[in-house]
Design a protein around this motif. Structure first.
Motif, short mmCIF file in Angstrom:
data_model
loop_
_atom_site.label_atom_id
_atom_site.label_comp_id
_atom_site.label_asym_id
_atom_site.label_seq_id
_atom_site.Cartn_x
_atom_site.Cartn_y
_atom_site.Cartn_z
N LEU A 107 -45.91 -7.88 -25.50
CA LEU A 107 -46.64 -6.95 -26.36
C LEU A 107 -47.76 -7.70 -27.07
CD1 LEU A 107 -46.01 -3.96 -26.61
CD2 LEU A 107 -44.78 -4.41 -28.73
N GLU A 108 -49.02 -7.33 -26.78
CA GLU A 108 -50.18 -7.99 -27.40
C GLU A 108 -50.97 -6.95 -28.19
OE1 GLU A 108 -51.24 -11.13 -27.42
OE2 GLU A 108 -50.09 -12.13 -25.85
N SER A 109 -51.13 -7.15 -29.46
CA SER A 109 -51.83 -6.25 -30.38
C SER A 109 -51.59 -4.77 -30.05
CB SER A 109 -53.33 -6.57 -30.43
OG SER A 109 -53.89 -6.68 -29.13
N GLY A 110 -50.30 -4.42 -30.07
CA GLY A 110 -49.93 -3.01 -29.94
C GLY A 110 -49.95 -2.42 -28.55
N LYS A 111 -50.14 -3.25 -27.53
CA LYS A 111 -50.14 -2.77 -26.15
C LYS A 111 -49.31 -3.70 -25.26
CE LYS A 111 -53.87 0.33 -25.97
NZ LYS A 111 -53.82 1.65 -25.35
N ALA A 112 -48.66 -3.10 -24.28
CA ALA A 112 -47.93 -3.93 -23.32
C ALA A 112 -48.91 -4.58 -22.37
CB ALA A 112 -46.93 -3.08 -22.55
N GLU A 113 -48.60 -5.81 -21.98
CA GLU A 113 -49.41 -6.50 -20.97
C GLU A 113 -48.49 -7.17 -19.97
OE1 GLU A 113 -52.35 -9.18 -22.47
OE2 GLU A 113 -53.26 -7.62 -23.73
N LEU A 114 -49.03 -7.41 -18.77
CA LEU A 114 -48.24 -8.09 -17.74
C LEU A 114 -48.35 -9.60 -17.96
CD1 LEU A 114 -49.21 -5.97 -14.60
CD2 LEU A 114 -47.12 -5.83 -15.95
N ARG A 115 -47.23 -10.20 -18.32
CA ARG A 115 -47.20 -11.62 -18.61
C ARG A 115 -46.96 -12.43 -17.34
NH1 ARG A 115 -43.64 -15.58 -19.37
NH2 ARG A 115 -42.03 -14.26 -18.50
N ASP A 116 -46.06 -11.86 -16.48
CA ASP A 116 -45.67 -12.58 -15.27
C ASP A 116 -45.36 -11.56 -14.17
OD1 ASP A 116 -44.78 -14.34 -13.40
OD2 ASP A 116 -43.02 -15.02 -14.51
N ARG A 117 -46.43 -10.99 -13.61
CA ARG A 117 -46.29 -9.90 -12.65
C ARG A 117 -45.50 -10.34 -11.41
NH1 ARG A 117 -49.58 -7.73 -8.55
NH2 ARG A 117 -49.35 -5.48 -8.32
N GLU A 118 -45.68 -11.58 -10.99
CA GLU A 118 -45.03 -12.07 -9.78
C GLU A 118 -43.50 -12.12 -9.89
OE1 GLU A 118 -46.54 -13.65 -6.51
OE2 GLU A 118 -47.46 -11.81 -7.20
N ALA A 119 -43.00 -12.12 -11.11
CA ALA A 119 -41.54 -12.20 -11.31
C ALA A 119 -40.87 -10.84 -11.12
CB ALA A 119 -41.22 -12.74 -12.70
N CYS A 120 -41.68 -9.78 -10.98
CA CYS A 120 -41.14 -8.42 -10.87
C CYS A 120 -40.29 -8.27 -9.62
CB CYS A 120 -42.29 -7.41 -10.83
SG CYS A 120 -41.78 -5.72 -10.50
N MET A 121 -39.11 -7.62 -9.76
CA MET A 121 -38.24 -7.37 -8.61
C MET A 121 -38.23 -5.89 -8.24
SD MET A 121 -34.43 -7.79 -10.28
CE MET A 121 -33.60 -7.44 -8.74
N GLU A 122 -39.15 -5.13 -8.83
CA GLU A 122 -39.34 -3.72 -8.50
C GLU A 122 -38.09 -2.87 -8.69
OE1 GLU A 122 -42.93 -4.02 -5.30
OE2 GLU A 122 -40.93 -3.99 -4.46
N CYS A 123 -37.35 -3.14 -9.76
CA CYS A 123 -36.15 -2.34 -10.02
C CYS A 123 -36.52 -0.96 -10.55
CB CYS A 123 -35.20 -3.05 -10.97
SG CYS A 123 -35.75 -3.13 -12.69
N GLY A 124 -37.70 -0.87 -11.18
CA GLY A 124 -38.19 0.43 -11.64
C GLY A 124 -37.74 0.83 -13.03
#
Lengths: 90, 348
Positions: free
Chosen positions: A36-53
């Motif tokens: 969470l950066e200044s009130g908004k979500a951001e992708l910190r580490d997109r490559e770590a995503c396992m697409e669980c949804g």
């Protein structure tokens, strides 16, 4: 020890314009992908995503999208044989 | 239905009699968990969905939500010793939280329906539900709030962290939020992988026995059996390389794709076996060719199947891996079988 999988395959996307900064995606993500950066979500580490949804399912603003599913070869193989979505059998 | 031994009493609240569960395991629970780990009766190992009490909960006590796979439920209740709370067990068809959430059976629909069915709103005064974090892929918290009036809080990934989570005012630390896949987590998943190959392994053994019979003729049965066992060793090694050693050594094997990691260990085993049994390779080159073509893809295929047990593989990644690996596995194994046929089984 952080274990990583194939690169450049993840389908996760975040639309910052829609994000209201509720932080649900941070709460549900098992791989600490969001920050969470200044009130908004951001992708910190997109490559770590396992697409669980989990993030997309719990985003009330539909700001997060991902082709969610199980990363399970067995289920995918059964899905291929039956011509359906990935399926665990039975 | 007979009352299961882990139900040790009742808690009466607003006209309901809620079964009270033990926080200890008896021998049947330990044995049941062990059997399920080996895939024995795993798909039928379930508890009745509904509301349960731990300790002496009141209307003000917290509510945990769980799946009805008994291994999950047992792990949960075992960590709750000394606490007073409610457990709402969803009907996930005997499947664990993570897999059920992926299928949607641990989901918004079932949760909202179960809240109404047990009359939860009359039991507790609070309107908060604590769900396992790994249930989140199936549950839309905002929809649950809208439809039932209950607010969803996602608790820790591991049941063992729940007491600490509750003590901290229902706050999960980053460590509680992260899934792990350490040596023990991987080791405990290998029995079900091995049990899964039992049937094809027995068929293979039958084929090897048949080939031995054809080649050796009618020799005494123990000799026949011994010769079959010797021929089975390279295959057994390939199975262990793919279904046991690849999972165990996963982060230490170079590369990213599971099929590749399994193929590498399968190749290493094949070379080791050939070196040990047939050091003068040029002589037995047909045997070497046969095993080099046939054994690594077996290990590769089994290792690929472990993607489903891992905690970090994505659907897109596994699809990509399979599109490349599966044809190669089939071609390699097919060529190996061709060598076997061309040599009339002599290469074994």
């Amino acid at each position: 020890m952080r274990q990583s999988y194939l690169k450049n395959v993840v389908t996760l996307n975040l639309n910052s314009d829609k994000c209201i900064g509720c932080g649900r995606c941070l709460e549900v993500c098992p791989h600490d992908v969001f920050v969470l950066e200044s009130g908004k979500a951001e992708l910190r580490d997109r490559e770590a995503c396992m697409e669980c949804g989990a993030c997309a399912r719990n985003c009330s603003e539909e700001a997060v999208t991902v082709r969610a599913g199980v990363g399970c070869a067995y289920a995918i193989a059964i899905g291929m044989l039956r011509g359906t979505e990935p399926h665990c059998g039975e | 239905m007979r009352t299961p031994p882990w139900i040790v009493g009742e808690v009466a609240i607003s006209g309901l009699r809620v079964p009270q569960v033990s926080t200890r395991w008896n021998q049947a629970d330990i044995l049941g968990s062990f059997k399920a780990r080996w895939g024995w009766g795993r798909m039928r190992y379930a508890v009745e969905p509904g509301l349960y009490a731990v300790g002496r909960p009141t209307a003000a006590s917290p509510v945990l939500v769980s799946a009805n796979y008994k291994v999950s439920f047992d792990r949960l209740r075992k960590t709750l010793s000394g606490l007073d709370l409610w457990i709402l067990v969803l009907d996930t068809k005997g499947i664990n939280v993570w897999c059920a959430a992926g299928k949607g059976t641990f989901g918004t629909e079932e949760l909202v329906g179960r809240i109404a069915q047990v009359g939860l709103a009359d039991v507790v005064s609070g309107r908060i539900l604590i769900l396992p974090q790994l249930g989140a892929p199936g549950v839309a918290a905002h929809e649950v709030l809208e439809r039932s009036g209950f607010r969803v809080v996602y608790g820790p990934v591991r049941a063992a962290d729940i007491p600490e989570f509750l003590r901290a005012g229902q706050k999960a630390t980053p460590a509680m939020r992260a899934v792990r896949f350490g040596l023990w987590d991987r080791l405990i998943l290998t029995p079900v992988e091995l049990a899964g190959v039992l049937k094809p392994a027995l068929i293979l053994l039958g084929i090897l026995f048949g080939l031995t019979l054809v080649r050796e003729g009618f020799v005494p049965f123990p000799i026949l059996l011994g010769a079959t066992a010797v021929k089975a060793i390279p295959f057994l090694g390939a199975i262990l390389a793919g279904a046991f050693f690849t999972p165990l050594l996963l982060p230490f094997i170079p590369g990213r794709a599971f099929a590749w990691k399994g193929w590498l260990l399968g190749l290493a085993w094949t070379l080791l076996y050939l070196q040990g049994t047939n050091p003068l390779w040029p002589e037995g080159w047909k045997t070497a060719l046969l095993y080099l073509l046939l054994l690594p893809p077996i290990a590769s295929f089994l290792a690929m199947n472990f993607t489903g047990a891992s905690t970090f593989t994505s659907l897109s990644g596994v699809v990509k891996e399979m599109k490349i690996a599966l044809p190669l596995q089939i071609i390699s194994a097919g060529l190996g079988i061709l060598v076997l046929i061309l040599t009339l089984g002599a290469a074994l």
